[in-house]
Design a protein around this motif. Structure first.
Motif, mmCIF file in Angstrom:
data_model
loop_
_atom_site.group_PDB
_atom_site.id
_atom_site.type_symbol
_atom_site.label_atom_id
_atom_site.label_comp_id
_atom_site.label_asym_id
_atom_site.label_seq_id
_atom_site.Cartn_x
_atom_site.Cartn_y
_atom_site.Cartn_z
ATOM 1 N N PHE A 51 0.816 -1.220 0.000
ATOM 2 C CA PHE A 51 0.000 0.000 0.000
ATOM 3 C C PHE A 51 0.844 1.263 0.000
ATOM 4 O O PHE A 51 0.347 2.351 -0.292
ATOM 5 N N TYR A 52 2.120 1.154 0.355
ATOM 6 C CA TYR A 52 2.995 2.320 0.285
ATOM 7 C C TYR A 52 3.446 2.568 -1.159
ATOM 8 O O TYR A 52 3.438 1.665 -1.992
ATOM 9 N N TRP A 53 3.830 3.814 -1.417
ATOM 10 C CA TRP A 53 4.454 4.124 -2.694
ATOM 11 C C TRP A 53 5.930 3.805 -2.602
ATOM 12 O O TRP A 53 6.632 4.301 -1.717
ATOM 13 N N VAL A 54 6.407 2.959 -3.497
ATOM 14 C CA VAL A 54 7.816 2.590 -3.541
ATOM 15 C C VAL A 54 8.355 3.002 -4.907
ATOM 16 O O VAL A 54 7.922 2.476 -5.942
ATOM 17 N N ASP A 55 9.282 3.928 -4.924
ATOM 18 C CA ASP A 55 9.836 4.415 -6.188
ATOM 19 C C ASP A 55 10.397 3.274 -7.020
ATOM 20 O O ASP A 55 11.030 2.356 -6.486
ATOM 21 N N SER A 56 10.156 3.317 -8.316
ATOM 22 C CA SER A 56 10.610 2.340 -9.313
ATOM 23 C C SER A 56 9.904 0.994 -9.192
ATOM 24 O O SER A 56 10.176 0.083 -9.966
ATOM 25 N N VAL A 57 8.999 0.849 -8.229
ATOM 26 C CA VAL A 57 8.251 -0.405 -8.051
ATOM 27 C C VAL A 57 6.753 -0.180 -8.219
ATOM 28 O O VAL A 57 6.078 -0.894 -8.957
ATOM 29 N N SER A 58 6.223 0.842 -7.521
ATOM 30 C CA SER A 58 4.773 1.048 -7.474
ATOM 31 C C SER A 58 4.239 1.640 -8.774
ATOM 32 O O SER A 58 4.850 2.544 -9.353
ATOM 33 N N ALA A 59 3.099 1.143 -9.194
ATOM 34 C CA ALA A 59 2.400 1.713 -10.346
ATOM 35 C C ALA A 59 1.430 2.792 -9.869
ATOM 36 O O ALA A 59 0.822 2.653 -8.810
ATOM 37 N N PRO A 60 1.272 3.864 -10.644
ATOM 38 C CA PRO A 60 0.275 4.894 -10.315
ATOM 39 C C PRO A 60 -1.118 4.370 -10.670
ATOM 40 O O PRO A 60 -1.672 4.677 -11.725
ATOM 41 N N ALA A 61 -1.680 3.580 -9.766
ATOM 42 C CA ALA A 61 -2.811 2.714 -10.117
ATOM 43 C C ALA A 61 -4.161 3.406 -10.175
ATOM 44 O O ALA A 61 -5.109 2.837 -10.728
ATOM 45 N N VAL A 62 -4.294 4.606 -9.608
ATOM 46 C CA VAL A 62 -5.614 5.233 -9.553
ATOM 47 C C VAL A 62 -6.247 5.327 -10.934
ATOM 48 O O VAL A 62 -7.412 4.953 -11.135
ATOM 49 N N SER A 63 -5.496 5.815 -11.916
ATOM 50 C CA SER A 63 -6.050 5.957 -13.270
ATOM 51 C C SER A 63 -6.367 4.612 -13.904
ATOM 52 O O SER A 63 -7.176 4.531 -14.840
ATOM 53 N N MET A 64 -5.745 3.537 -13.395
ATOM 54 C CA MET A 64 -5.979 2.209 -13.949
ATOM 55 C C MET A 64 -7.256 1.568 -13.394
ATOM 56 O O MET A 64 -7.792 0.629 -13.999
ATOM 57 N N LEU A 65 -7.748 2.058 -12.248
ATOM 58 C CA LEU A 65 -8.883 1.431 -11.583
ATOM 59 C C LEU A 65 -10.218 2.042 -11.958
ATOM 60 O O LEU A 65 -11.263 1.403 -11.805
ATOM 61 N N ILE A 66 -10.204 3.263 -12.441
ATOM 62 C CA ILE A 66 -11.460 3.940 -12.763
ATOM 63 C C ILE A 66 -12.044 3.374 -14.062
ATOM 64 O O ILE A 66 -11.343 2.679 -14.804
ATOM 65 N N PRO A 67 -13.313 3.630 -14.334
ATOM 66 C CA PRO A 67 -13.905 3.125 -15.585
ATOM 67 C C PRO A 67 -13.060 3.487 -16.800
ATOM 68 O O PRO A 67 -12.626 4.629 -16.954
ATOM 69 N N GLY A 68 -12.782 2.486 -17.618
ATOM 70 C CA GLY A 68 -11.935 2.664 -18.791
ATOM 71 C C GLY A 68 -10.481 2.340 -18.536
ATOM 72 O O GLY A 68 -9.689 2.226 -19.485
ATOM 73 N N ASP A 86 -8.985 12.034 -11.506
ATOM 74 C CA ASP A 86 -8.931 10.576 -11.409
ATOM 75 C C ASP A 86 -9.233 10.114 -9.989
ATOM 76 O O ASP A 86 -9.930 9.113 -9.780
ATOM 77 N N PHE A 87 -8.705 10.852 -9.010
ATOM 78 C CA PHE A 87 -8.970 10.477 -7.615
ATOM 79 C C PHE A 87 -10.455 10.611 -7.291
ATOM 80 O O PHE A 87 -11.058 9.701 -6.701
ATOM 81 N N THR A 88 -11.057 11.733 -7.656
ATOM 82 C CA THR A 88 -12.478 11.909 -7.352
ATOM 83 C C THR A 88 -13.335 10.915 -8.145
ATOM 84 O O THR A 88 -14.361 10.439 -7.645
ATOM 85 N N SER A 89 -12.909 10.566 -9.342
ATOM 86 C CA SER A 89 -13.626 9.551 -10.118
ATOM 87 C C SER A 89 -13.558 8.195 -9.427
ATOM 88 O O SER A 89 -14.557 7.461 -9.367
ATOM 89 N N LEU A 90 -12.381 7.859 -8.903
ATOM 90 C CA LEU A 90 -12.225 6.593 -8.188
ATOM 91 C C LEU A 90 -13.119 6.560 -6.951
ATOM 92 O O LEU A 90 -13.776 5.551 -6.671
ATOM 93 N N TRP A 91 -13.145 7.647 -6.201
ATOM 94 C CA TRP A 91 -13.983 7.722 -5.004
ATOM 95 C C TRP A 91 -15.459 7.521 -5.373
ATOM 96 O O TRP A 91 -16.158 6.704 -4.776
ATOM 97 N N ARG A 92 -15.913 8.265 -6.369
ATOM 98 C CA ARG A 92 -17.326 8.186 -6.750
ATOM 99 C C ARG A 92 -17.691 6.810 -7.274
ATOM 100 O O ARG A 92 -18.768 6.276 -6.955
ATOM 101 N N PHE A 93 -16.803 6.209 -8.076
ATOM 102 C CA PHE A 93 -17.101 4.870 -8.574
ATOM 103 C C PHE A 93 -17.175 3.881 -7.413
ATOM 104 O O PHE A 93 -18.063 3.009 -7.388
#
Length: 384
Positions: free
Chosen positions: A140-157, A212-219
């Protein structure tokens, strides 16, 4: 008009005004879920009534484990010290994804017991979600060079949207199975994506766009509530303490129709690493509480605490004074967990810890309510 008739007329007008005031207050005193269970609506309503004169005390993982123990029935460090469990018990949905199916089922069984036990005792459950990154390693932590910026990947589309729906189905299955001894679903305060204004979690501000964050919350709210028919959640929005104004606080707010409770997490201003800026912490709490009153929401101090509690009078000299400072209406305050193995990672006292005498003064103050002080929180009450 004779004096007696005048008094009767005045009394009648005052009673009408009182009823109208109650009805006006009631019109905003509801969860965002129109189909919320009767018990969930009652909890929401009662919290808004109680916060006029009292605040509920909470502790994360209070009944799951504590300083030097784990899994004991009906035990908490708070109860061992004060005689009562905290009024609010925190649990976490962290184990509901990113693990083998058998492990997830075991976690669901444990969570179901914690939530229903608290409900059966008359307490309140709040749920955090240290959500392991579903698109990469790194947890759940952000780890440089490891973590993906997943918020945009989870929202519709997004590339992982279907996977996210599967994870939410697991959350929904649990939510619709937490039935108490009375056969009704236990309401919970669900607090996803907390401390999003910092960069330490993968859903943090540096790692995703505002929209993207607010879209994730609303979804998330919509899918749980409208598709999965979860009607026992109260939805809590809680950044960390990096804001200074209401505009800063609302920077990633998804809108009043998507939030039931506004809060904040703040360790930094209340003694972390020896740093105290209590005046700033109070001002931030006031921003939260003022917005709640303006928008008809609940407000809470969703996380705080002083690790190891080296200040033996922290409970009354720092926390209690801060909570009372501006006559803010706050439903609850929650301190973080007591690790079962670490000698130093604890946020509530245990028997023999140096702050116990001061904690008992905190406990005995009429303003603070613990589980033993609670009325029936799941039946709507007009007066307290």
């Amino acid at each position: 008009m004779p004096v007696t008739l005048k008094l009767v007329a005045l009394s009648f007008l005052l009673s009408l005004f009182s009823v109208e005031s109650l009805l006006a207050d009631d019109s905003r005193n509801k969860p965002i879920d129109a189909k919320a269970t009767k018990e969930t609506k009652a909890l929401y309503y009662n919290l808004r009534k109680i916060d006029r004169k009292h605040i509920l005390f909470g502790h994360q993982h209070a009944t799951e484990y504590g300083h030097g123990w784990a899994g004991d029935e009906n035990r908490s460090d708070v109860k061992s010290v004060s005689g009562s469990h905290p009024a609010v018990v925190g649990v976490d949905f962290s184990g509901l994804s990113g693990r083998p199916a058998e492990a997830i089922e075991k976690t669901k069984t444990s969570l179901r017991k914690q939530i229903t036990d608290t409900y059966n005792r008359g307490g309140v459950t709040t749920v955090a979600w240290h959500f392991s990154n579903p698109a990469s390693k790194g947890g759940f932590y952000w780890v440089d060079s490891v973590s993906a910026p997943a918020v945009s990947m989870l929202i519709p589309g997004g590339s992982h949207h279907q996977h996210y729906k599967e994870i939410l189905r697991t959350v929904g299955e649990l939510a619709n199975s937490v039935k108490g001894n009375d056969g009704t679903l236990a309401p919970v305060i669900f607090r996803p994506y907390h401390e999003f204004d910092g960069g330490w979690f993968w859903w943090g501000k540096p790692h995703c766009k505002r929209d993207d964050f607010t879209s994730l919350w609303r979804f998330t709210v919509s899918y749980l509530r409208d598709s999965l028919q979860v009607h026992n959640f109260i939805y809590a929005f809680s950044p960390d303490c990096l804001f200074k104004t209401e505009a800063d606080y609302l920077d990633r707010y998804p809108g009043d129709e998507w939030v039931d409770l506004v809060g904040m997490d703040d360790y930094a201003d209340f003694g972390r690493n020896g740093h105290y800026n209590v005046a700033a912490g109070i001002q931030k709490l006031k921003i939260v509480a003022d917005y709640a009153q303006k928008s008809g929401k609940l407000a809470a101090f969703t996380e705080t605490g002083l690790e190891s509690i080296p200040d033996s009078t922290w409970w009354t000299n720092t926390l209690l004074k801060s909570l009372k400072a501006e006559k803010m209406r706050l439903a609850y305050v929650l301190v973080w967990r007591n690790d079962m193995r670490s000698a130093t990672h604890f946020y509530a006292p245990y028997p023999g810890q140096a702050s116990v005498p001061d904690f008992l003064r905190f406990y005995q103050d009429p303003y603070t309510w613990f589980e033993a002080d609670l009325p029936n929180m799941y039946r709507r009450r007009w007066f307290f």
